[in-house]
Design a protein around this motif. Structure first.
Motif, PDB file in Angstrom:
ATOM      1  N   PRO A 119       0.827  -1.212   0.000  1.00 17.72           N
ATOM      2  CA  PRO A 119       0.000   0.000   0.000  1.00 17.72           C
ATOM      3  C   PRO A 119       0.864   1.266   0.000  1.00 17.72           C
ATOM      4  O   PRO A 119       2.095   1.168  -0.040  1.00 17.72           O
ATOM      5  CB  PRO A 119      -0.747  -0.126   1.325  1.00 17.72           C
ATOM      6  N   TRP A 120       0.229   2.440   0.107  1.00 19.30           N
ATOM      7  CA  TRP A 120       0.980   3.692  -0.005  1.00 19.30           C
ATOM      8  C   TRP A 120       1.392   4.289   1.345  1.00 19.30           C
ATOM      9  O   TRP A 120       2.222   5.175   1.394  1.00 19.30           O
ATOM     10  CB  TRP A 120       0.159   4.744  -0.776  1.00 19.30           C
ATOM     11  N   ASN A 121       0.798   3.844   2.452  1.00 17.38           N
ATOM     12  CA  ASN A 121       0.973   4.648   3.678  1.00 17.38           C
ATOM     13  C   ASN A 121       2.377   4.544   4.285  1.00 17.38           C
ATOM     14  O   ASN A 121       2.920   5.538   4.773  1.00 17.38           O
ATOM     15  CB  ASN A 121      -0.124   4.346   4.704  1.00 17.38           C
ATOM     16  N   LEU A 126       6.456  -1.436   4.103  1.00 22.86           N
ATOM     17  CA  LEU A 126       5.409  -2.421   3.804  1.00 22.86           C
ATOM     18  C   LEU A 126       5.636  -3.134   2.470  1.00 22.86           C
ATOM     19  O   LEU A 126       4.937  -4.082   2.137  1.00 22.86           O
ATOM     20  CB  LEU A 126       4.025  -1.766   3.858  1.00 22.86           C
ATOM     21  N   GLY A 176      -4.680  -0.287  -9.928  1.00 17.16           N
ATOM     22  CA  GLY A 176      -5.591  -1.373  -9.582  1.00 17.16           C
ATOM     23  C   GLY A 176      -5.668  -2.463 -10.634  1.00 17.16           C
ATOM     24  O   GLY A 176      -5.720  -3.648 -10.303  1.00 17.16           O
ATOM     25  N   GLY A 179      -2.716  -4.511 -10.418  1.00 16.37           N
ATOM     26  CA  GLY A 179      -2.862  -5.291  -9.176  1.00 16.37           C
ATOM     27  C   GLY A 179      -3.773  -6.495  -9.383  1.00 16.37           C
ATOM     28  O   GLY A 179      -3.482  -7.599  -8.926  1.00 16.37           O
ATOM     29  N   ALA A 180      -4.885  -6.271 -10.105  1.00 17.82           N
ATOM     30  CA  ALA A 180      -5.837  -7.364 -10.341  1.00 17.82           C
ATOM     31  C   ALA A 180      -5.180  -8.466 -11.179  1.00 17.82           C
ATOM     32  O   ALA A 180      -5.319  -9.661 -10.872  1.00 17.82           O
ATOM     33  CB  ALA A 180      -7.078  -6.818 -11.034  1.00 17.82           C
ATOM     34  N   PHE A 192      -0.425  -9.781   0.649  1.00 12.62           N
ATOM     35  CA  PHE A 192      -1.066  -8.511   0.276  1.00 12.62           C
ATOM     36  C   PHE A 192      -1.217  -7.621   1.495  1.00 12.62           C
ATOM     37  O   PHE A 192      -1.677  -8.073   2.550  1.00 12.62           O
ATOM     38  CB  PHE A 192      -2.452  -8.799  -0.328  1.00 12.62           C
ATOM     39  N   THR A 193      -0.846  -6.358   1.373  1.00 14.26           N
ATOM     40  CA  THR A 193      -1.117  -5.381   2.419  1.00 14.26           C
ATOM     41  C   THR A 193      -1.956  -4.275   1.803  1.00 14.26           C
ATOM     42  O   THR A 193      -1.552  -3.673   0.801  1.00 14.26           O
ATOM     43  CB  THR A 193       0.187  -4.790   2.986  1.00 14.26           C
ATOM     44  N   VAL A 202      -8.333  -9.812  -3.897  1.00 11.38           N
ATOM     45  CA  VAL A 202      -7.081 -10.570  -4.024  1.00 11.38           C
ATOM     46  C   VAL A 202      -7.332 -12.029  -3.626  1.00 11.38           C
ATOM     47  O   VAL A 202      -6.896 -12.963  -4.313  1.00 11.38           O
ATOM     48  CB  VAL A 202      -5.961  -9.932  -3.167  1.00 11.38           C
ATOM     49  N   GLU A 216      -2.910  -8.660   4.908  1.00 14.06           N
ATOM     50  CA  GLU A 216      -2.682  -7.690   5.992  1.00 14.06           C
ATOM     51  C   GLU A 216      -3.588  -6.502   5.706  1.00 14.06           C
ATOM     52  O   GLU A 216      -3.264  -5.654   4.876  1.00 14.06           O
ATOM     53  CB  GLU A 216      -1.203  -7.269   6.002  1.00 14.06           C
ATOM     54  N   GLY A 218      -6.976  -3.646   7.033  1.00 13.19           N
ATOM     55  CA  GLY A 218      -7.145  -2.518   7.967  1.00 13.19           C
ATOM     56  C   GLY A 218      -8.362  -2.691   8.850  1.00 13.19           C
ATOM     57  O   GLY A 218      -8.773  -3.802   9.140  1.00 13.19           O
ATOM     58  N   PHE A 347      -8.192   6.565   9.108  1.00 15.33           N
ATOM     59  CA  PHE A 347      -6.927   6.718   8.382  1.00 15.33           C
ATOM     60  C   PHE A 347      -6.538   8.192   8.254  1.00 15.33           C
ATOM     61  O   PHE A 347      -6.135   8.663   7.199  1.00 15.33           O
ATOM     62  CB  PHE A 347      -7.054   6.063   6.997  1.00 15.33           C
ATOM     63  N   LEU A 373      -7.820  -4.746  13.702  1.00 22.88           N
ATOM     64  CA  LEU A 373      -6.421  -5.138  13.504  1.00 22.88           C
ATOM     65  C   LEU A 373      -5.650  -5.016  14.816  1.00 22.88           C
ATOM     66  O   LEU A 373      -4.817  -5.848  15.147  1.00 22.88           O
ATOM     67  CB  LEU A 373      -5.806  -4.224  12.434  1.00 22.88           C
TER      68      LEU A 373
HETATM   69  P1  NAD Z   1      -5.560  -0.500  -1.300  1.00 21.48           P
HETATM   70  O1  NAD Z   1      -6.196  -1.768  -0.915  1.00 21.48           O
HETATM   71  O2  NAD Z   1      -6.379   0.494  -2.022  1.00 21.48           O
HETATM   72  O3  NAD Z   1      -4.274  -0.772  -2.232  1.00 21.48           O
HETATM   73  C1  NAD Z   1      -3.239  -1.641  -1.836  1.00 21.48           C
HETATM   74  C2  NAD Z   1      -2.531  -2.188  -3.058  1.00 21.48           C
HETATM   75  O4  NAD Z   1      -3.464  -2.995  -3.803  1.00 21.48           O
HETATM   76  C3  NAD Z   1      -2.003  -1.141  -4.034  1.00 21.48           C
HETATM   77  O5  NAD Z   1      -0.752  -1.531  -4.492  1.00 21.48           O
HETATM   78  C4  NAD Z   1      -3.024  -1.181  -5.165  1.00 21.48           C
HETATM   79  O6  NAD Z   1      -2.506  -0.806  -6.413  1.00 21.48           O
HETATM   80  C5  NAD Z   1      -3.404  -2.638  -5.173  1.00 21.48           C
HETATM   81  N1  NAD Z   1      -4.708  -2.919  -5.787  1.00 21.48           N
HETATM   82  C6  NAD Z   1      -5.725  -2.080  -6.040  1.00 21.48           C
HETATM   83  N2  NAD Z   1      -6.754  -2.747  -6.609  1.00 21.48           N
HETATM   84  C7  NAD Z   1      -6.374  -4.037  -6.699  1.00 21.48           C
HETATM   85  C8  NAD Z   1      -7.005  -5.222  -7.162  1.00 21.48           C
HETATM   86  N3  NAD Z   1      -8.233  -5.223  -7.667  1.00 21.48           N
HETATM   87  N4  NAD Z   1      -6.326  -6.386  -7.071  1.00 21.48           N
HETATM   88  C9  NAD Z   1      -5.084  -6.420  -6.527  1.00 21.48           C
HETATM   89  N5  NAD Z   1      -4.439  -5.336  -6.085  1.00 21.48           N
HETATM   90  C10 NAD Z   1      -5.079  -4.154  -6.163  1.00 21.48           C
HETATM   91  O7  NAD Z   1      -4.932   0.109   0.038  1.00 21.48           O
HETATM   92  P2  NAD Z   1      -4.187   1.487   0.247  1.00 21.48           P
HETATM   93  O8  NAD Z   1      -5.172   2.599   0.080  1.00 21.48           O
HETATM   94  O9  NAD Z   1      -2.948   1.520  -0.531  1.00 21.48           O
HETATM   95  O10 NAD Z   1      -3.755   1.361   1.792  1.00 21.48           O
HETATM   96  C11 NAD Z   1      -4.609   1.700   2.830  1.00 21.48           C
HETATM   97  C12 NAD Z   1      -5.242   0.477   3.441  1.00 21.48           C
HETATM   98  O11 NAD Z   1      -4.270  -0.501   3.726  1.00 21.48           O
HETATM   99  C13 NAD Z   1      -5.910   0.778   4.771  1.00 21.48           C
HETATM  100  O12 NAD Z   1      -7.110   0.070   4.860  1.00 21.48           O
HETATM  101  C14 NAD Z   1      -4.921   0.270   5.791  1.00 21.48           C
HETATM  102  O13 NAD Z   1      -5.460  -0.063   7.034  1.00 21.48           O
HETATM  103  C15 NAD Z   1      -4.374  -0.924   5.089  1.00 21.48           C
HETATM  104  N6  NAD Z   1      -3.056  -1.257   5.604  1.00 21.48           N
HETATM  105  C16 NAD Z   1      -2.893  -2.410   6.299  1.00 21.48           C
HETATM  106  C17 NAD Z   1      -1.652  -2.696   6.831  1.00 21.48           C
HETATM  107  C18 NAD Z   1      -1.407  -3.958   7.611  1.00 21.48           C
HETATM  108  O14 NAD Z   1      -0.240  -4.285   7.803  1.00 21.48           O
HETATM  109  N7  NAD Z   1      -2.412  -4.668   8.069  1.00 21.48           N
HETATM  110  C19 NAD Z   1      -0.591  -1.829   6.660  1.00 21.48           C
HETATM  111  C20 NAD Z   1      -0.806  -0.670   5.945  1.00 21.48           C
HETATM  112  C21 NAD Z   1      -2.041  -0.381   5.409  1.00 21.48           C
END
Ligand code: NAD
Length: 468
Positions: A119-121, A126, A176, A179-180, A192-193, A202, A216, A218, A347, A373
């Motif tokens: 993810p981006w955060n 990560l 996305g 990613g898909a 996957f995070t 996913v 992983e 949220g 967030f 979480l």
């Molecule tokens: P997101 O789910 O929007 O994106 C995460 C990743 O998935 C990106 O690389 C994105 O390009 C990809 N993606 C998007 N669509 C997809 C698809 N259809 N199939 C496969 N991959 C796809 O999440 P985000 O906005 O980047 O991050 C924020 C979220 O992540 C929050 O909910 C946060 O709680 C969670 N997070 C969890 C953890 C953890 O360790 N549990 C850590 C950090 C963030």
């Protein structure tokens, strides 16, 4: 690193798998060398990483980037280097009397090629802690960082490219759609995070290939504050957890459950703590991080507006800057569970405070919602603490603090239910990305042969002994 088509990703995967089968699993020395080189690559580009994070966020505290992003990453690689040998050792297992003189053991085998989606955060740690875990487990890996942090993804790509050939580790970029397509590849494991909504997609894509997943995700992580605990200390620790990365942390305390008698004391202490943490204000401050982009800034501002319009008491603790998407901390009192701010993972630096009359009410509130979480509990009474811990389920817990379970190298990190499937970090990460292969070696004498033909009286005696 490049934007790739599904067919190209497939080719990379095929090459990685062929190379994995050709070379066989790397030994301990090779894995340690790979991890050391990864660590050296990160440290060499430390300044570039921090600069890239600033570019992607517009404003990101350098100190936070070092403390919350780089230190946990480097520490976890060090931990893997130190403990890898122990995790790799075959484990002797019990053999029942009937199968003596055999031997049984478990070998942890690398699974092959691991797909990592980040993810981006915290776009560095990560992406690279999962990668380091895959390497420690002896696997090859393909990594897809977030499309929302292009500058950081570029540095990650450079680090990886400088160290590993593409048939060992590859970074692919895209949004996305990529990613898909990525999660539809027949990986040997996907880590996957990201958000719960995308995590479900996913899992669905991976299921078609029977690819095991670690998700992983949220959610809304509650803070339960029992009466009697020092409000100043609670407020300081909750503010730290809430405002690190401006609340854009998966394990950030999402909302607080405070005893109704302590609400005002907590609200006052929280405002003091926030001021103490950020005396220099927010927009333009080198110690405070912006919201990633206008979309999330607008989303968060909308949550605050909705609370205000529905009669909640909104306390803004500084000036915002829409232009640089910096949102100052917000405290919301008189919160009803129907408010938008209680319907989704926040967030961001907004803390809604809800009150309870007795701990059972707080426990019931948590249990009526998806499994979080993280759960944070502040309190001196061991009995009450145990009651909360025993009667709730969450991925992890920090007691009398926030976020800190995340940086314990020897604790599994992961969610449960809506907040995730499986865990990684330390030993659990190694376990998640290896296959537990059970091996039984039959001895020259084998008691079990007495149960095989030609049957005789002795077989009957033994059968009756077993079936007692
Ligand atoms: P997101 O789910 O929007 O994106 C995460 C990743 O998935 C990106 O690389 C994105 O390009 C990809 N993606 C998007 N669509 C997809 C698809 N259809 N199939 C496969 N991959 C796809 O999440 P985000 O906005 O980047 O991050 C924020 C979220 O992540 C929050 O909910 C946060 O709680 C969670 N997070 C969890 C953890 C953890 O360790 N549990 C850590 C950090 C963030």
């Amino acid at each position: 690193m490049s934007d790739v088509t599904p067919a190209e990703m497939h080719r990379i995967l095929d090459r990685q798998r062929a190379a994995f089968l050709n070379a066989g699993p790397p030994d301990r020395k090779q894995r340690r060398t790979n991890l050391r080189r990864l660590k050296a690559g990160i440290l060499k580009r430390r300044t570039e990483i921090v600069r890239a994070l600033k570019t992607d966020f517009g404003q990101r505290s350098e100190r936070e980037s070092a403390i919350v992003e780089l230190i946990p990453l480097v520490q976890s690689i060090n931990y893997m280097i130190a403990h890898l040998g122990c995790w790799m050792k075959p484990q002797r297992r019990h053999v029942s009397a009937y199968f003596q003189c055999g031997r049984a053991w478990v070998v942890r085998q690398p699974v092959g090629v691991v797909g990592i989606i980040a993810p981006w955060n915290y776009p560095v740690s990560l992406a690279l802690v999962p990668l380091a875990t895959a390497i420690a487990a002896g696997n090859r890996a393909m990594l897809k960082p977030s499309e929302f942090t292009p500058a950081t993804s570029a540095v990650i790509g450079q680090i990886v490219q400088a160290i590993f050939p593409p048939e060992q580790v590859s970074v692919v970029t895209g949004g996305g759609e990529v990613g898909a397509a990525f999660s539809a590849l027949p990986f040997d494991h996907i880590l996957f995070t990201g958000s719960t909504a995308v995590g479900k997609k996913v899992a669905e894509a991976a299921a078609r290939n029977l690819t095991p997943v670690t998700l992983e995700l949220g959610g809304k992580s509650p803070v339960v504050i029992a009466p009697g605990f020092s409000m100043q200390q609670v407020a300081e620790r909750v503010a730290f957890g809430k405002l690190t990365n401006a609340g854009q942390t998966c394990v950030a305390p999402d909302y607080a459950l405070v005893h109704e008698g302590d609400r005002d004391a907590f609200a006052a202490a929280y405002q003091d703590a926030v001021k103490k943490l950020h005396p220099g204000g927010y927009a333009g401050s080198p110690d405070y991080t912006a919201i990633l982009n206008t979309h999330h800034y607008e989303r968060l501002s909308g949550l605050v507006r909705d609370a205000e319009e529905h009669g909640a008491q909104v306390i803004r603790m500084g000036s915002d800057s829409a232009a640089s998407h910096v949102l100052a901390p917000v405290l919301i009192l008189d919160v009803r569970p129907e408010l938008a701010v209680m319907q989704e993972e926040i967030f961001g630096p907004i803390l809604p405070v809800l009150t309870y009359r007795n701990l059972d009410e707080a426990i019931a509130f948590i249990n009526a919602r998806p499994r979080p979480l993280a759960l944070y509990y502040f309190g001196d009474s061991r009995v009450e603490r145990d009651r909360v811990l025993k009667n709730t389920i969450s991925g992890n817990v920090t007691i009398n603090g926030t976020l800190m379970h995340y940086v314990q190298d020897d604790l599994p990190f992961g969610g449960v239910g809506d907040s995730g499937i499986g865990a990684y970090h330390g030993k659990e990460g190694f376990m998640a990305l290896t296959h537990a292969r059970g091996v039984y070696r039959q001895g020259r004498f084998n008691a079990a042969t007495l149960l095989q033909p030609p049957f005789g009286k002795l077989t009957d005696v033994i059968t009756n002994l077993i079936l007692r």
